[in-house]
Design a protein around this motif. Structure first.
Motif, PDB file in Angstrom:
ATOM      1  N   TRP A  21       0.830  -1.203   0.000  1.00  0.00           N
ATOM      2  CA  TRP A  21       0.000   0.000   0.000  1.00  0.00           C
ATOM      3  C   TRP A  21       0.868   1.258   0.000  1.00  0.00           C
ATOM      4  CZ3 TRP A  21      -0.895   3.962   3.609  1.00  0.00           C
ATOM      5  CH2 TRP A  21      -2.017   4.758   3.366  1.00  0.00           C
ATOM      6  N   LYS A  30       1.994   9.161  -6.253  1.00  0.00           N
ATOM      7  CA  LYS A  30       2.254  10.573  -5.949  1.00  0.00           C
ATOM      8  C   LYS A  30       3.410  11.125  -6.784  1.00  0.00           C
ATOM      9  CE  LYS A  30       0.291  10.574  -1.384  1.00  0.00           C
ATOM     10  NZ  LYS A  30       0.513  10.753   0.035  1.00  0.00           N
ATOM     11  N   ASN A  70       1.061   3.885  -3.153  1.00  0.00           N
ATOM     12  CA  ASN A  70       0.691   5.285  -2.928  1.00  0.00           C
ATOM     13  C   ASN A  70       1.865   6.218  -3.170  1.00  0.00           C
ATOM     14  OD1 ASN A  70      -2.120   5.295  -2.284  1.00  0.00           O
ATOM     15  ND2 ASN A  70      -1.562   4.120  -0.482  1.00  0.00           N
TER      16      ASN A  70
END
Length: 137
Positions: free
Chosen positions: A128, A136, A132
């Motif tokens: 995760w 970004k 993420n």
């Protein structure tokens, strides 16, 4: 309710062996879903438990689980399972917790196979974070 019924049955069966410690089966079999509430608070900035329940029980299924795709439910991760599994070698309560947790995970897996027909949440904290961080960039 399925988690509660399964946990109660398992607790009743294992009560002669573990006594009152079967409460750890109920905790791991039912109460670990508190991470759904943590996710709800994080995502929607709302603390209403009833609203969270309605959202997860009704709205999430209605919108075909789009709200939870890629969500991180901290107590439903491989890392949490590994920590509890390691602890179970040294502590009987952790072993009993692991039994309930395993049944919870099995029921969740069966649900994933029949409802969304795929794993919709993130099964790993590391994965995760990595996903993420990549998104970004």
């Amino acid at each position: 309710s399925v988690h509660l019924i399964a946990s109660l049955i398992l607790s009743a069966l294992l009560y002669p062996l573990f006594g009152w410690k079967v409460l750890f089966i109920l905790i791991s079999g039912v109460l670990i879903d508190i991470d759904h509430y943590f996710w709800y608070i994080f995502k929607y900035k709302k603390f209403n438990l009833l609203s969270c329940y309605k959202h997860i029980a009704v709205e999430v299924e209605k919108n075909k689980w789009k709200d939870v795709i890629g969500a991180l439910f901290i107590f439903h991760t491989i890392e949490f399972l590994l920590i509890i599994a390691l602890m179970s070698f040294y502590n009987e309560s952790a072993l009993i917790f692991l039994i309930g947790l395993s049944v919870h995970y099995l029921l969740d897996f069966i649900w994933h196979c029949y409802k969304p027909k795929r794993i919709i949440t993130n099964p790993s904290i590391i994965s995760w974070i990595f996903k993420n961080k990549i998104q970004k960039l």
